[in-house]
Design a protein around this motif. Structure first.
Motif, PDB file in Angstrom:
ATOM      1  N   GLU A  68     -12.401  12.081 -22.530  1.00 42.26           N
ATOM      2  CA  GLU A  68     -11.572  10.932 -22.928  1.00 42.26           C
ATOM      3  C   GLU A  68     -11.059  10.194 -21.681  1.00 42.26           C
ATOM      4  N   TYR A  69     -10.775  10.946 -20.589  1.00 43.29           N
ATOM      5  CA  TYR A  69     -10.336  10.270 -19.358  1.00 43.29           C
ATOM      6  C   TYR A  69     -11.481   9.443 -18.765  1.00 43.29           C
ATOM      7  N   SER A  70     -12.715   9.956 -18.867  1.00 40.80           N
ATOM      8  CA  SER A  70     -13.840   9.170 -18.325  1.00 40.80           C
ATOM      9  C   SER A  70     -13.974   7.848 -19.084  1.00 40.80           C
ATOM     10  N   GLN A 119     -11.017  -1.551   1.210  1.00 40.34           N
ATOM     11  CA  GLN A 119     -10.337  -0.568   0.368  1.00 40.34           C
ATOM     12  C   GLN A 119      -9.269  -1.239  -0.505  1.00 40.34           C
ATOM     13  N   HIS A 120      -9.355  -1.002  -1.824  1.00 37.39           N
ATOM     14  CA  HIS A 120      -8.340  -1.550  -2.738  1.00 37.39           C
ATOM     15  C   HIS A 120      -6.935  -1.064  -2.360  1.00 37.39           C
ATOM     16  N   LYS A 121      -6.847   0.186  -1.883  1.00 38.33           N
ATOM     17  CA  LYS A 121      -5.521   0.735  -1.558  1.00 38.33           C
ATOM     18  C   LYS A 121      -4.891   0.028  -0.371  1.00 38.33           C
ATOM     19  N   SER A 135      -2.297  12.943  -1.659  1.00 40.02           N
ATOM     20  CA  SER A 135      -3.571  12.979  -2.384  1.00 40.02           C
ATOM     21  C   SER A 135      -4.563  11.951  -1.865  1.00 40.02           C
ATOM     22  N   ALA A 136      -4.136  11.088  -0.947  1.00 36.36           N
ATOM     23  CA  ALA A 136      -4.924   9.941  -0.457  1.00 36.36           C
ATOM     24  C   ALA A 136      -4.974   8.807  -1.483  1.00 36.36           C
ATOM     25  N   LEU A 137      -4.274   8.981  -2.611  1.00 35.16           N
ATOM     26  CA  LEU A 137      -4.236   7.914  -3.618  1.00 35.16           C
ATOM     27  C   LEU A 137      -3.020   7.021  -3.398  1.00 35.16           C
ATOM     28  N   LEU A 138      -3.090   5.805  -3.963  1.00 30.60           N
ATOM     29  CA  LEU A 138      -1.909   4.951  -3.969  1.00 30.60           C
ATOM     30  C   LEU A 138      -0.878   5.574  -4.911  1.00 30.60           C
ATOM     31  N   VAL A 139       0.365   5.631  -4.473  1.00 29.74           N
ATOM     32  CA  VAL A 139       1.452   6.107  -5.345  1.00 29.74           C
ATOM     33  C   VAL A 139       2.427   4.947  -5.537  1.00 29.74           C
ATOM     34  N   ASP A 197      -8.496   4.357  12.888  1.00 23.59           N
ATOM     35  CA  ASP A 197      -9.814   4.528  12.261  1.00 23.59           C
ATOM     36  C   ASP A 197      -9.547   4.932  10.803  1.00 23.59           C
ATOM     37  N   ILE A 198      -9.918   4.059   9.847  1.00 23.22           N
ATOM     38  CA  ILE A 198      -9.537   4.372   8.458  1.00 23.22           C
ATOM     39  C   ILE A 198     -10.129   5.696   7.964  1.00 23.22           C
ATOM     40  N   LEU A 199     -11.275   6.072   8.510  1.00 24.21           N
ATOM     41  CA  LEU A 199     -11.872   7.339   8.061  1.00 24.21           C
ATOM     42  C   LEU A 199     -11.015   8.514   8.534  1.00 24.21           C
ATOM     43  N   LEU A 205      -6.091  13.684   5.269  1.00 22.94           N
ATOM     44  CA  LEU A 205      -5.447  13.947   3.977  1.00 22.94           C
ATOM     45  C   LEU A 205      -6.300  14.822   3.066  1.00 22.94           C
ATOM     46  N   ILE A 206      -7.585  14.436   2.924  1.00 20.23           N
ATOM     47  CA  ILE A 206      -8.403  15.202   1.960  1.00 20.23           C
ATOM     48  C   ILE A 206      -9.760  15.622   2.499  1.00 20.23           C
ATOM     49  N   ASN A 207     -10.281  16.678   1.876  1.00 19.99           N
ATOM     50  CA  ASN A 207     -11.604  17.189   2.202  1.00 19.99           C
ATOM     51  C   ASN A 207     -12.555  16.694   1.096  1.00 19.99           C
ATOM     52  N   ARG A 229     -17.747   9.325 -13.705  1.00 19.32           N
ATOM     53  CA  ARG A 229     -17.308  10.663 -13.275  1.00 19.32           C
ATOM     54  C   ARG A 229     -15.832  10.674 -12.865  1.00 19.32           C
ATOM     55  N   VAL A 230     -15.162  11.731 -13.249  1.00 16.09           N
ATOM     56  CA  VAL A 230     -13.715  11.795 -13.044  1.00 16.09           C
ATOM     57  C   VAL A 230     -13.225  13.198 -12.694  1.00 16.09           C
ATOM     58  N   CYS A 231     -12.017  13.245 -12.145  1.00 17.20           N
ATOM     59  CA  CYS A 231     -11.265  14.502 -12.097  1.00 17.20           C
ATOM     60  C   CYS A 231      -9.868  14.156 -12.599  1.00 17.20           C
ATOM     61  N   GLY A 232      -9.040  13.568 -11.703  1.00  9.99           N
ATOM     62  CA  GLY A 232      -7.738  13.069 -12.152  1.00  9.99           C
ATOM     63  C   GLY A 232      -6.608  14.076 -12.081  1.00  9.99           C
ATOM     64  N   ILE A 233      -6.895  15.325 -11.651  1.00 11.26           N
ATOM     65  CA  ILE A 233      -5.824  16.338 -11.607  1.00 11.26           C
ATOM     66  C   ILE A 233      -4.740  15.922 -10.605  1.00 11.26           C
ATOM     67  N   CYS A 234      -5.150  15.343  -9.453  1.00 16.75           N
ATOM     68  CA  CYS A 234      -4.135  14.918  -8.466  1.00 16.75           C
ATOM     69  C   CYS A 234      -3.305  13.748  -9.000  1.00 16.75           C
ATOM     70  N   ILE A 235      -3.916  12.923  -9.845  1.00 17.56           N
ATOM     71  CA  ILE A 235      -3.165  11.809 -10.456  1.00 17.56           C
ATOM     72  C   ILE A 235      -2.079  12.380 -11.367  1.00 17.56           C
ATOM     73  N   ALA A 236      -2.491  13.315 -12.228  1.00 20.45           N
ATOM     74  CA  ALA A 236      -1.570  13.868 -13.235  1.00 20.45           C
ATOM     75  C   ALA A 236      -0.450  14.700 -12.615  1.00 20.45           C
TER      76      ALA A 236
HETATM   77  C1  B12 Z   1     -15.696   6.279  -2.224  1.00 23.00           C
HETATM   78  C2  B12 Z   1     -14.596   6.512  -3.218  1.00 23.00           C
HETATM   79  C3  B12 Z   1     -14.315   7.834  -3.579  1.00 23.00           C
HETATM   80  C4  B12 Z   1     -14.875   9.043  -2.832  1.00 23.00           C
HETATM   81  C5  B12 Z   1     -14.081   9.187  -1.510  1.00 23.00           C
HETATM   82  C6  B12 Z   1     -12.540   9.070  -1.691  1.00 23.00           C
HETATM   83  C7  B12 Z   1     -11.779   8.455  -0.506  1.00 23.00           C
HETATM   84  N1  B12 Z   1     -10.450   8.633  -0.515  1.00 23.00           N
HETATM   85  O1  B12 Z   1     -12.318   7.809   0.385  1.00 23.00           O
HETATM   86  C8  B12 Z   1     -14.680  10.187  -3.848  1.00 23.00           C
HETATM   87  C9  B12 Z   1     -15.938  10.330  -4.699  1.00 23.00           C
HETATM   88  C10 B12 Z   1     -14.325  11.563  -3.277  1.00 23.00           C
HETATM   89  C11 B12 Z   1     -13.562   9.604  -4.706  1.00 23.00           C
HETATM   90  C12 B12 Z   1     -12.761  10.360  -5.510  1.00 23.00           C
HETATM   91  C13 B12 Z   1     -11.725   9.843  -6.261  1.00 23.00           C
HETATM   92  N2  B12 Z   1     -11.448   8.564  -6.486  1.00 23.00           N
HETATM   93 CO1  B12 Z   1     -12.319   7.115  -5.577  1.00 23.00          CO
HETATM   94  N3  B12 Z   1     -13.010   5.556  -4.693  1.00 23.00           N
HETATM   95  C14 B12 Z   1     -13.879   5.420  -3.762  1.00 23.00           C
HETATM   96  C15 B12 Z   1     -14.038   3.913  -3.404  1.00 23.00           C
HETATM   97  C16 B12 Z   1     -15.265   3.387  -4.175  1.00 23.00           C
HETATM   98  C17 B12 Z   1     -14.123   3.592  -1.910  1.00 23.00           C
HETATM   99  C18 B12 Z   1     -13.055   4.314  -1.093  1.00 23.00           C
HETATM  100  C19 B12 Z   1     -13.206   4.118   0.385  1.00 23.00           C
HETATM  101  O2  B12 Z   1     -13.612   3.068   0.870  1.00 23.00           O
HETATM  102  N4  B12 Z   1     -12.867   5.173   1.150  1.00 23.00           N
HETATM  103  C20 B12 Z   1     -12.743   5.096   2.599  1.00 23.00           C
HETATM  104  C21 B12 Z   1     -11.347   5.589   2.960  1.00 23.00           C
HETATM  105  C22 B12 Z   1     -11.154   5.562   4.467  1.00 23.00           C
HETATM  106  O3  B12 Z   1     -10.418   4.688   2.392  1.00 23.00           O
HETATM  107  P1  B12 Z   1      -9.432   5.096   1.179  1.00 23.00           P
HETATM  108  O4  B12 Z   1      -9.069   6.516   1.282  1.00 23.00           O
HETATM  109  O5  B12 Z   1     -10.013   4.616  -0.115  1.00 23.00           O
HETATM  110  O6  B12 Z   1      -8.175   4.168   1.495  1.00 23.00           O
HETATM  111  C23 B12 Z   1      -7.506   4.249   2.743  1.00 23.00           C
HETATM  112  C24 B12 Z   1      -7.114   2.863   3.210  1.00 23.00           C
HETATM  113  O7  B12 Z   1      -6.693   2.093   2.107  1.00 23.00           O
HETATM  114  C25 B12 Z   1      -5.954   3.212   4.155  1.00 23.00           C
HETATM  115  N5  B12 Z   1      -4.871   2.257   4.168  1.00 23.00           N
HETATM  116  C26 B12 Z   1      -3.915   2.072   3.217  1.00 23.00           C
HETATM  117  N6  B12 Z   1      -3.070   1.105   3.588  1.00 23.00           N
HETATM  118  C27 B12 Z   1      -3.488   0.658   4.793  1.00 23.00           C
HETATM  119  C28 B12 Z   1      -2.975  -0.336   5.624  1.00 23.00           C
HETATM  120  C29 B12 Z   1      -3.618  -0.578   6.854  1.00 23.00           C
HETATM  121  C30 B12 Z   1      -3.067  -1.637   7.744  1.00 23.00           C
HETATM  122  C31 B12 Z   1      -4.788   0.155   7.225  1.00 23.00           C
HETATM  123  C32 B12 Z   1      -5.491  -0.115   8.498  1.00 23.00           C
HETATM  124  C33 B12 Z   1      -5.297   1.140   6.369  1.00 23.00           C
HETATM  125  C34 B12 Z   1      -4.632   1.383   5.170  1.00 23.00           C
HETATM  126  O8  B12 Z   1      -5.383   4.451   3.657  1.00 23.00           O
HETATM  127  C35 B12 Z   1      -6.133   4.930   2.542  1.00 23.00           C
HETATM  128  C36 B12 Z   1      -6.114   6.451   2.492  1.00 23.00           C
HETATM  129  O9  B12 Z   1      -7.036   7.039   3.329  1.00 23.00           O
HETATM  130  C37 B12 Z   1     -12.691   3.327  -3.974  1.00 23.00           C
HETATM  131  C38 B12 Z   1     -12.757   1.850  -4.374  1.00 23.00           C
HETATM  132  C39 B12 Z   1     -12.336   0.974  -3.188  1.00 23.00           C
HETATM  133  N7  B12 Z   1     -13.134   0.018  -2.831  1.00 23.00           N
HETATM  134  O10 B12 Z   1     -11.286   1.131  -2.600  1.00 23.00           O
HETATM  135  C40 B12 Z   1     -12.377   4.304  -5.127  1.00 23.00           C
HETATM  136  C41 B12 Z   1     -10.920   4.643  -5.389  1.00 23.00           C
HETATM  137  C42 B12 Z   1     -10.224   4.920  -4.075  1.00 23.00           C
HETATM  138  N8  B12 Z   1     -10.975   5.948  -6.166  1.00 23.00           N
HETATM  139  C43 B12 Z   1     -10.074   6.046  -7.021  1.00 23.00           C
HETATM  140  C44 B12 Z   1      -9.847   7.234  -7.795  1.00 23.00           C
HETATM  141  C45 B12 Z   1      -8.834   7.139  -8.918  1.00 23.00           C
HETATM  142  C46 B12 Z   1     -10.517   8.416  -7.493  1.00 23.00           C
HETATM  143  C47 B12 Z   1     -10.370   9.785  -8.169  1.00 23.00           C
HETATM  144  C48 B12 Z   1      -9.019  10.175  -8.732  1.00 23.00           C
HETATM  145  C49 B12 Z   1     -11.494   9.969  -9.182  1.00 23.00           C
HETATM  146  C50 B12 Z   1     -11.184   9.797 -10.591  1.00 23.00           C
HETATM  147  N9  B12 Z   1     -11.503   8.639 -11.079  1.00 23.00           N
HETATM  148  O11 B12 Z   1     -10.675  10.654 -11.256  1.00 23.00           O
HETATM  149  C51 B12 Z   1     -10.777  10.737  -7.012  1.00 23.00           C
HETATM  150  C52 B12 Z   1      -9.558  11.072  -6.112  1.00 23.00           C
HETATM  151  C53 B12 Z   1      -9.941  11.546  -4.750  1.00 23.00           C
HETATM  152  C54 B12 Z   1      -8.835  11.392  -3.737  1.00 23.00           C
HETATM  153  N10 B12 Z   1      -7.774  12.173  -3.886  1.00 23.00           N
HETATM  154  O12 B12 Z   1      -8.955  10.553  -2.831  1.00 23.00           O
HETATM  155  C55 B12 Z   1      -9.193   4.793  -7.130  1.00 23.00           C
HETATM  156  C56 B12 Z   1      -7.814   5.034  -6.522  1.00 23.00           C
HETATM  157  C57 B12 Z   1      -6.679   4.422  -7.326  1.00 23.00           C
HETATM  158  C58 B12 Z   1      -5.349   4.853  -6.773  1.00 23.00           C
HETATM  159  N11 B12 Z   1      -4.361   4.943  -7.652  1.00 23.00           N
HETATM  160  O13 B12 Z   1      -5.184   5.102  -5.595  1.00 23.00           O
HETATM  161  C59 B12 Z   1     -10.084   3.718  -6.354  1.00 23.00           C
HETATM  162  C60 B12 Z   1      -9.295   2.665  -5.571  1.00 23.00           C
HETATM  163  C61 B12 Z   1     -10.992   3.054  -7.412  1.00 23.00           C
HETATM  164  C62 B12 Z   1     -10.272   1.981  -8.234  1.00 23.00           C
HETATM  165  N12 B12 Z   1     -10.920   0.877  -8.451  1.00 23.00           N
HETATM  166  O14 B12 Z   1      -9.163   2.114  -8.679  1.00 23.00           O
HETATM  167  N13 B12 Z   1     -13.479   8.231  -4.562  1.00 23.00           N
END
Ligand code: B12
Length: 248
Positions: A68-70, A119-121, A135-139, A197-199, A205-207, A229-236
């Motif tokens: 249902e979450y998917s 990155q949307h976040k 959790s690396a998620l937006l809160v 470096d955003i990576l 934060l996460i592995n 595909r989903v997990c969502g445990i960290c969200i909940a």
């Molecule tokens: C690839 C991807 C994954 C990968 C890698 C996750 C990751 N953190 O990178 C995997 C498959 C593991 C994954 C898993 C999940 N994901 Co995902 N994923 C993506 C995707 C498509 C790209 C992410 C990316 O570019 N990663 C690269 C890293 C470096 O960036 P980031 O961690 O996303 O964001 C960083 C930057 O924003 C930075 N940042 C924040 N503010 C600022 C400000 C400045 C100035 C700078 C320089 C940087 C910076 O900090 C963040 C943390 O590292 C995005 C969609 C998108 N375009 O954003 C969705 C997205 C991040 N996922 C999302 C979700 C919900 C999940 C899951 C919960 C899955 C699920 N649906 O149940 C899990 C949670 C995993 C976790 N705890 O991170 C949501 C997050 C929503 C939220 N509330 O935060 C997104 C945004 C999709 C969406 N449209 O809503 N995901």
């Protein structure tokens, strides 16, 4: 030439229209600190959040990933995509440039770095909608992490929010302890690392391997296939999410 009044007017028109169409949160961001190529040379972004169904997220907290979450993820992505295109049209109809970045942009993810071009976040924290959790998620205060996000990049000058650069997670370890994959390190988001470096900012934060392995295994058992595909445990598990879903 924009005046303060015209900037306020267009910002409030766009915000109100998006909220009326179903957005849960809308924020405006100055994204000039991000490399120009990633933001397609646009200076501003509109961050759009669509809340996930609270009852469904509550059951993820009890049972782990569910079918249902998917479906709800697909529903929220679809609304976030619609709002993204709706907002883009509002801007282009007024003569501005606008690029919609959809919620389900997994096809744009670089397989080597596991990252999208933008990155949307990043748009969301820059808009002041929330911070990056352990959790690396937006809160967010309103919905915790139970949000799907989309973004519009634009050259329109908007009334931007105050960026949030400091984590408010403090000593909380709820998501770290809840993650069955042990994917969350339990460290506070350090924006200096993300800026360097955003990576690096994400990897402290996460592995990813642990996260993806768990999610692939459980989703296969449940018959959930990509891109739903989903997990969502960290969200909940997040206390801010728990308040939204009525558990605190
Ligand atoms: C690839 C991807 C994954 C990968 C890698 C996750 C990751 N953190 O990178 C995997 C498959 C593991 C994954 C898993 C999940 N994901 Co995902 N994923 C993506 C995707 C498509 C790209 C992410 C990316 O570019 N990663 C690269 C890293 C470096 O960036 P980031 O961690 O996303 O964001 C960083 C930057 O924003 C930075 N940042 C924040 N503010 C600022 C400000 C400045 C100035 C700078 C320089 C940087 C910076 O900090 C963040 C943390 O590292 C995005 C969609 C998108 N375009 O954003 C969705 C997205 C991040 N996922 C999302 C979700 C919900 C999940 C899951 C919960 C899955 C699920 N649906 O149940 C899990 C949670 C995993 C976790 N705890 O991170 C949501 C997050 C929503 C939220 N509330 O935060 C997104 C945004 C999709 C969406 N449209 O809503 N995901």
């Amino acid at each position: 030439m924009e005046t303060i009044d015209s900037v306020k007017q267009i910002s409030s028109e766009i915000r109100n229209s998006l909220l009326k169409e179903g957005a849960s949160l809308v924020g405006f961001a100055d994204i000039r600190p991000i490399p120009s190529e990633a933001r397609q040379s646009m200076d501003h972004a509109i961050s759009i959040g669509v809340a996930l169904n609270p009852a469904i997220i509550r059951r993820v907290g009890l049972n782990g990933p569910t079918r249902e979450y998917s479906y709800d993820k697909v529903r929220a992505n679809s609304l976030a995509n619609y709002l993204c295109e709706f907002g883009t049209k509002l801007l282009t109809d007024r003569g501005y440039k606008a690029v919609p970045l959809l919620a389900d942009d997994h096809k744009k993810v670089d397989k080597q770095t596991v990252s999208a071009p933008f990155q949307h976040k990043t748009a969301a924290t820059r808009a002041g909608l929330g911070w990056i959790g352990k959790s690396a998620l937006l809160v967010t205060e309103e919905y915790g992490s139970a949000l799907r996000l989309s973004t519009i990049l634009t050259d329109a000058v908007l009334e931007c929010g105050t960026p949030i650069e400091i984590s408010k997670c403090g000593e909380c370890q709820e998501c770290t302890n809840a993650c069955p994959a042990k994917a969350i390190n339990g460290t506070l988001w350090d924006i200096a690392k993300s800026k360097e470096d955003i990576l690096k900012g994400r990897n402290h934060l996460i592995n990813l391997t642990n996260c993806s392995r768990y999610y692939s295994k459980t989703n296969e058992m449940l018959g959930i296939v990509a891109p739903a595909r989903v997990c969502g445990i960290c969200i909940a598990a997040c206390p801010k999410t728990k308040r939204y879903i009525g558990e605190k």
